[in-house]
Scaffold this motif. Structure first.
Motif, PDB file in Angstrom:
ATOM      1  N   ALA A   1       3.752   5.328   2.421  1.00  0.00           N
ATOM      2  CA  ALA A   1       4.748   6.850   1.533  1.00  0.00           C
ATOM      3  C   ALA A   1       5.338   6.699   1.059  1.00  0.00           C
ATOM      4  N   SER A   2       6.284   7.760   0.517  1.00  0.00           N
ATOM      5  CA  SER A   2       7.405   7.276  -0.349  1.00  0.00           C
ATOM      6  C   SER A   2       8.531   7.497   0.765  1.00  0.00           C
ATOM      7  N   PRO A   3       9.887   6.648   0.862  1.00  0.00           N
ATOM      8  CA  PRO A   3      10.686   6.400   2.460  1.00  0.00           C
ATOM      9  C   PRO A   3      11.094   7.843   1.872  1.00  0.00           C
ATOM     10  N   ARG A   4      11.222   8.782   1.621  1.00  0.00           N
ATOM     11  CA  ARG A   4      11.950  10.339   2.028  1.00  0.00           C
ATOM     12  C   ARG A   4      10.637  10.944   3.187  1.00  0.00           C
ATOM     13  N   HIS A   5       9.764   9.674   3.084  1.00  0.00           N
ATOM     14  CA  HIS A   5       8.671  11.259   4.716  1.00  0.00           C
ATOM     15  C   HIS A   5       8.430  10.476   5.825  1.00  0.00           C
ATOM     16  N   HIS A   6       9.510   8.749   5.300  1.00  0.00           N
ATOM     17  CA  HIS A   6       8.612   7.849   6.733  1.00  0.00           C
ATOM     18  C   HIS A   6       9.305   8.226   7.597  1.00  0.00           C
ATOM     19  N   ALA A   7       9.958   9.354   7.709  1.00  0.00           N
ATOM     20  CA  ALA A   7      10.368  10.176   9.573  1.00  0.00           C
ATOM     21  C   ALA A   7       9.429  11.096   9.742  1.00  0.00           C
ATOM     22  N   THR A   8       8.332  12.028   8.773  1.00  0.00           N
ATOM     23  CA  THR A   8       7.744  12.393   9.398  1.00  0.00           C
ATOM     24  C   THR A   8       6.029  11.688   9.758  1.00  0.00           C
ATOM     25  N   VAL A   9       6.369  10.615   8.525  1.00  0.00           N
ATOM     26  CA  VAL A   9       4.200  10.028   9.187  1.00  0.00           C
ATOM     27  C   VAL A   9       5.388   9.375  10.698  1.00  0.00           C
ATOM     28  N   ARG A  10       6.395   8.591  11.155  1.00  0.00           N
ATOM     29  CA  ARG A  10       6.294   8.000  12.709  1.00  0.00           C
ATOM     30  C   ARG A  10       6.688   9.441  14.078  1.00  0.00           C
ATOM     31  N   GLU A  11       6.757  10.520  12.990  1.00  0.00           N
ATOM     32  CA  GLU A  11       6.579  11.675  14.098  1.00  0.00           C
ATOM     33  C   GLU A  11       5.454  11.557  14.200  1.00  0.00           C
ATOM     34  N   LEU A  12       4.620  11.378  12.845  1.00  0.00           N
ATOM     35  CA  LEU A  12       3.165  11.933  13.555  1.00  0.00           C
ATOM     36  C   LEU A  12       2.082  10.693  14.059  1.00  0.00           C
ATOM     37  N   GLY A  13       3.021  10.183  14.581  1.00  0.00           N
ATOM     38  CA  GLY A  13       2.597   8.547  14.992  1.00  0.00           C
ATOM     39  C   GLY A  13       2.323   7.167  14.268  1.00  0.00           C
ATOM     40  N   ALA A  14       2.276   7.386  12.713  1.00  0.00           N
ATOM     41  CA  ALA A  14       2.216   5.827  11.983  1.00  0.00           C
ATOM     42  C   ALA A  14       3.306   5.362  11.817  1.00  0.00           C
ATOM     43  N   SER A  15       2.365   4.096  11.751  1.00  0.00           N
ATOM     44  CA  SER A  15       4.215   3.107  11.360  1.00  0.00           C
ATOM     45  C   SER A  15       3.984   3.459   9.953  1.00  0.00           C
ATOM     46  N   PRO A  16       4.969   3.831   9.364  1.00  0.00           N
ATOM     47  CA  PRO A  16       4.866   3.578   7.690  1.00  0.00           C
ATOM     48  C   PRO A  16       5.521   2.647   7.278  1.00  0.00           C
ATOM     49  N   VAL A  17       5.155   2.458   5.850  1.00  0.00           N
ATOM     50  CA  VAL A  17       5.416   2.020   4.574  1.00  0.00           C
ATOM     51  C   VAL A  17       5.657   2.472   3.437  1.00  0.00           C
ATOM     52  N   ASP A  18       6.577   1.650   2.598  1.00  0.00           N
ATOM     53  CA  ASP A  18       6.928   2.314   1.041  1.00  0.00           C
ATOM     54  C   ASP A  18       5.551   2.390   0.232  1.00  0.00           C
ATOM     55  N   TYR A  19       4.735   3.106  -0.187  1.00  0.00           N
ATOM     56  CA  TYR A  19       3.604   2.592  -0.595  1.00  0.00           C
ATOM     57  C   TYR A  19       4.427   2.785  -2.579  1.00  0.00           C
ATOM     58  N   ASN A  20       5.065   2.178  -3.118  1.00  0.00           N
ATOM     59  CA  ASN A  20       5.839   1.803  -3.873  1.00  0.00           C
ATOM     60  C   ASN A  20       6.861   0.435  -3.454  1.00  0.00           C
ATOM     61  N   ALA A  21       6.349   0.105  -3.207  1.00  0.00           N
ATOM     62  CA  ALA A  21       7.162  -1.243  -2.642  1.00  0.00           C
ATOM     63  C   ALA A  21       6.375  -1.991  -3.660  1.00  0.00           C
ATOM     64  N   PRO A  22       6.574  -3.369  -4.267  1.00  0.00           N
ATOM     65  CA  PRO A  22       5.655  -3.940  -4.899  1.00  0.00           C
ATOM     66  C   PRO A  22       5.089  -5.539  -4.072  1.00  0.00           C
ATOM     67  N   ASP A  23       5.672  -5.355  -2.486  1.00  0.00           N
ATOM     68  CA  ASP A  23       4.964  -6.408  -1.823  1.00  0.00           C
ATOM     69  C   ASP A  23       3.495  -5.286  -0.518  1.00  0.00           C
ATOM     70  N   LEU A  24       3.776  -3.855  -1.179  1.00  0.00           N
ATOM     71  CA  LEU A  24       2.731  -3.411  -0.060  1.00  0.00           C
ATOM     72  C   LEU A  24       1.803  -3.847   1.019  1.00  0.00           C
ATOM     73  N   TYR A  25       0.525  -4.851   0.087  1.00  0.00           N
ATOM     74  CA  TYR A  25       0.303  -4.943   1.340  1.00  0.00           C
ATOM     75  C   TYR A  25      -0.167  -5.972   1.728  1.00  0.00           C
ATOM     76  N   ALA A  26       0.912  -6.638   0.862  1.00  0.00           N
ATOM     77  CA  ALA A  26       1.567  -7.752   2.095  1.00  0.00           C
ATOM     78  C   ALA A  26       2.146  -7.229   3.187  1.00  0.00           C
ATOM     79  N   ARG A  27       2.890  -6.326   3.143  1.00  0.00           N
ATOM     80  CA  ARG A  27       3.585  -6.111   3.874  1.00  0.00           C
ATOM     81  C   ARG A  27       2.532  -5.582   4.914  1.00  0.00           C
ATOM     82  N   ILE A  28       1.716  -4.596   4.705  1.00  0.00           N
ATOM     83  CA  ILE A  28      -0.001  -4.332   6.088  1.00  0.00           C
ATOM     84  C   ILE A  28      -0.483  -5.514   5.885  1.00  0.00           C
ATOM     85  N   ARG A  29      -0.454  -6.581   5.569  1.00  0.00           N
ATOM     86  CA  ARG A  29      -1.255  -7.632   6.375  1.00  0.00           C
ATOM     87  C   ARG A  29      -0.782  -8.250   7.076  1.00  0.00           C
TER      88      ARG A  29
END
Length: 347
Positions: free
Chosen positions: A178-206
């Motif tokens: 999700a975009s950083p503005r929604h990370h708090a919401t994503v955490r409240e839902l129970g997930a660990s958020p990652v910035d979908y615009n980050a150039p190293d998005l998939y590396a972070r997930i790995r």
């Protein structure tokens, strides 16, 4: 059946226009034909389908002009021949693909799904197609076991936010983009958020799931779907359910989908123990309509049971009157809100 004339207010998509190009019209609604009912809209909403339709990009949309509106919750006010009169006054949900952005609409009685008393229609609307899609992808397609790890792209969206909650209820660890503005919401839902615009998005997930994940739920499509595939562990499942990346591209609306189908088929031919699926909400309806409808009824009942008991919290971004549907569509497309934009009748 009733002989009372019903006038309906409809929001019309006249062609490929910006959201403010939608038109509000009023007309007399024909009497319900055999097997039909008149449904008074209590809630409908904006999905990704309408966003594609206004661009002429939805896979099998009707020719312009038409009334959009993928799903609806409403009250039966009249019935046609061969329809049980006892349906009158009952609240039901229906997935109609188009036509729901209206104060009253004709719906096939066979497509109605009963809505339990006491559940707010806007709450039902927010988990209707979104909830069915999330439930079926998680439990019927990916079949992720308790204790698994999944990635949900767009974890703040209508489908994504529901997926996160359903997965957490099953004891599944969720990584959500999700975009950083929604990370708090994503955490409240129970997930660990990652910035979908980050150039190293998939590396972070790995880094977060070094042994791979059990499933990736990808509505984005395009070239990056290869990265989603590479995140899977052996035995994992890629569930693709859209090509959002091509929303603003010119050209044939079917080509991105067909390219995606080819890529998924090629991956499934590899002997690596991973699976790739394209989730199609309508799969099997034409050939097996009765069993398809039973499955929808059963799955919606499961979703609404969770809503009624408070285990699944509908994510309603906003409630906007029907006559302001242009604002509802613009808000949904702004990507500034979490959850689903719901359209209500108004005063």
């Amino acid at each position: 059946m009733t002989d009372t004339t019903i006038r309906t207010t409809e929001v019309v998509l006249p062609g490929r226009v910006e959201p403010d190009g939608l038109e509000v019209r009023t007309r007399e609604l024909p009497a319900p034909a055999r097997g039909q009912v008149v449904l008074r809209m209590d809630a409908t909403g904006v999905s990704f389908a309408e966003q594609q339709m206004r661009r002429g990009k939805y896979y099998d949309q009707p020719p312009f002009p038409f009334v959009p509106g993928y799903d609806v919750v409403g009250t039966v006010t009249a019935v046609g021949p061969e329809v049980d009169i006892a349906l009158t006054g009952g609240r039901f949900a229906a997935v109609v693909k188009t036509g729901a952005w209206a104060s009253h609409l004709l719906v096939e009685a066979a497509d109605l799904m009963r809505v339990p008393d006491g559940v707010d229609p806007s709450a039902v609307e927010s988990v209707l197609v979104n909830g069915l899609t999330a439930w079926q992808m998680l439990h019927r397609t990916a079949k992720v076991p308790a204790g698994g790890v999944v990635v949900v792209l767009g974890a703040n969206g209508g489908v994504g936010s529901t997926l996160v909650q359903l997965a957490r209820l099953r004891g599944i660890t969720v990584i959500g983009t999700a975009s950083p503005r929604h990370h708090a919401t994503v955490r409240e839902l129970g997930a660990s958020p990652v910035d979908y615009n980050a150039p190293d998005l998939y590396a972070r997930i790995r880094e977060m799931a070094p042994e791979g994940v059990d499933a990736v739920f990808d509505h984005v499509g395009g070239a990056a779907v290869e990265q989603s595939w590479q995140l899977l562990r052996r035995g994992g499942t890629l569930v693709s359910y859209g090509t959002a990346v091509s929303k603003n591209e010119e050209g044939n609306s079917r080509l991105p989908v067909l390219k995606l189908f080819g890529r998924l088929a090629a991956w499934n031919s590899l002997p690596n123990g991973r699976r790739a699926h394209f989730y199609n909400f309508w799969a099997g309806r034409r050939r097996h309509q009765a069993s398809w409808q039973r499955r929808m009824n059963d799955d919606l009942a499961q979703v609404l049971r969770l809503v009624a008991e408070g285990s699944l919290v509908p994510q309603i971004a906003a409630q906007i009157p029907l006559t302001e549907a242009s604002s509802a569509l613009a808000l949904a497309e702004s990507r500034t809100v979490a959850g689903k934009v719901v359209i209500v009748p108004g005063t």
